[in-house]
Design an enzyme around this catalytic site. Structure first.
Site, PDB file in Angstrom:
ATOM      1  CG  ASP A 106      -1.857   0.886   0.995  1.00 52.83           C
ATOM      2  OD1 ASP A 106      -3.307   0.829   1.176  1.00 52.83           O
ATOM      3  OD2 ASP A 106      -1.817   2.072   1.010  1.00 52.83           O
ATOM      4  CG  HIS A 141      -8.753  -3.471  -2.416  1.00 57.22           C
ATOM      5  ND1 HIS A 141      -9.721  -2.412  -2.851  1.00 57.22           N
ATOM      6  CD2 HIS A 141      -8.703  -2.102  -1.056  1.00 57.22           C
ATOM      7  CE1 HIS A 141     -10.069  -1.250  -2.586  1.00 57.22           C
ATOM      8  NE2 HIS A 141      -9.338  -1.392  -1.424  1.00 57.22           N
ATOM      9  CB  VAL A 158      -9.255   2.184  -5.075  1.00 53.11           C
ATOM     10  CG1 VAL A 158      -9.143   1.664  -6.755  1.00 53.11           C
ATOM     11  CG2 VAL A 158      -8.669   2.904  -4.569  1.00 53.11           C
ATOM     12  CG  ASN A 173     -11.913  -0.304   3.941  1.00 51.54           C
ATOM     13  OD1 ASN A 173     -12.528  -1.139   5.170  1.00 51.54           O
ATOM     14  ND2 ASN A 173     -11.116  -0.155   3.925  1.00 51.54           N
ATOM     15  CG  HIS A 191      -6.884  -3.190   2.856  1.00 47.42           C
ATOM     16  ND1 HIS A 191      -6.044  -1.916   2.609  1.00 47.42           N
ATOM     17  CD2 HIS A 191      -7.723  -2.672   2.446  1.00 47.42           C
ATOM     18  CE1 HIS A 191      -6.970  -1.280   2.566  1.00 47.42           C
ATOM     19  NE2 HIS A 191      -7.891  -1.464   1.649  1.00 47.42           N
TER      20      HIS A 191
HETATM   21  P1  AMP Z   1      -9.677   1.354   0.432  1.00 42.31           P
HETATM   22  O1  AMP Z   1     -10.230   3.206   1.021  1.00 42.31           O
HETATM   23  O2  AMP Z   1     -10.509   0.324   0.922  1.00 42.31           O
HETATM   24  O3  AMP Z   1     -10.673   1.655  -1.111  1.00 42.31           O
HETATM   25  O4  AMP Z   1      -8.259   1.077  -0.131  1.00 42.31           O
HETATM   26  C1  AMP Z   1      -7.655   1.895  -0.941  1.00 42.31           C
HETATM   27  C2  AMP Z   1      -5.755   1.806  -0.348  1.00 42.31           C
HETATM   28  O5  AMP Z   1      -5.274   1.543  -1.824  1.00 42.31           O
HETATM   29  C3  AMP Z   1      -5.517   2.667   0.472  1.00 42.31           C
HETATM   30  O6  AMP Z   1      -5.008   2.066   1.703  1.00 42.31           O
HETATM   31  C4  AMP Z   1      -4.577   3.338  -0.494  1.00 42.31           C
HETATM   32  O7  AMP Z   1      -3.927   3.830   0.242  1.00 42.31           O
HETATM   33  C5  AMP Z   1      -3.715   2.475  -1.996  1.00 42.31           C
HETATM   34  N1  AMP Z   1      -3.588   3.352  -2.650  1.00 42.31           N
HETATM   35  C6  AMP Z   1      -3.920   4.299  -3.237  1.00 42.31           C
HETATM   36  N2  AMP Z   1      -3.360   4.441  -4.671  1.00 42.31           N
HETATM   37  C7  AMP Z   1      -2.023   2.937  -4.374  1.00 42.31           C
HETATM   38  C8  AMP Z   1      -1.039   2.968  -5.485  1.00 42.31           C
HETATM   39  N3  AMP Z   1      -1.229   4.032  -6.622  1.00 42.31           N
HETATM   40  N4  AMP Z   1      -0.784   2.304  -4.994  1.00 42.31           N
HETATM   41  C9  AMP Z   1      -0.710   1.683  -3.746  1.00 42.31           C
HETATM   42  N5  AMP Z   1      -1.697   1.483  -3.185  1.00 42.31           N
HETATM   43  C10 AMP Z   1      -2.692   2.491  -3.224  1.00 42.31           C
END
Ligand code: AMP
Length: 113
Positions: free
Chosen positions: A30, A99, A95, A86, A101
């Protein structure tokens, strides 16, 4: 439909610190880690979120969890870890591409905020 950020990472169009890849998913660090180990396991298939997964995705969803557990072992998380998915606004999803975590490397509080 425009590709999501995670679709572009899975397709190799945007760089990420990969720790695992196979025909069904990729796993990478992340960009804003919330724990000493914070890795995302992302399917190559464009499933927006777990609420939109169908029975046809059952094997894929199981695979994501098993990969997360294997990566946790690879990362040396012998004292434990947490897997989080999430979903939607109240769930903290930012996003719109499914995914998992993987968080570990320190004791994690419960309940989450
Ligand atoms: P969520 O809030 O569950 O949708 O998680 C999205 C995650 O993606 C967050 O923890 C961000 O820090 C992570 N994230 C966003 N952009 C990137 C990226 N380019 N590379 C790796 N992680 C990312």
């Amino acid at each position: 439909m425009a590709k999501t950020l995670f679709q572009r990472i899975a397709d190799g169009e945007i760089p990420a610190k990969l720790v695992h890849q196979d025909d069904r998913c990729v796993a990478f660090h992340d960009i804003a880690p919330q724990a000493p180990v914070h890795i995302l396991v992302v399917p190559r298939a464009p499933v927006a979120r777990i609420a939109e997964a169908t029975p046809a995705h059952a094997e894929l969803v199981g695979h994501l969890l098993l990969v997360a557990a294997r990566v946790a072992a690879d990362q040396g998380l012998r004292d434990g870890f947490r897997l989080v998915v999430n979903n939607g606004r109240h769930g903290g999803e930012t996003v719109p591409h499914l995914h998992v975590h993987l968080l570990g490397g320190r004791p994690l509080g419960w309940p989450p905020g």
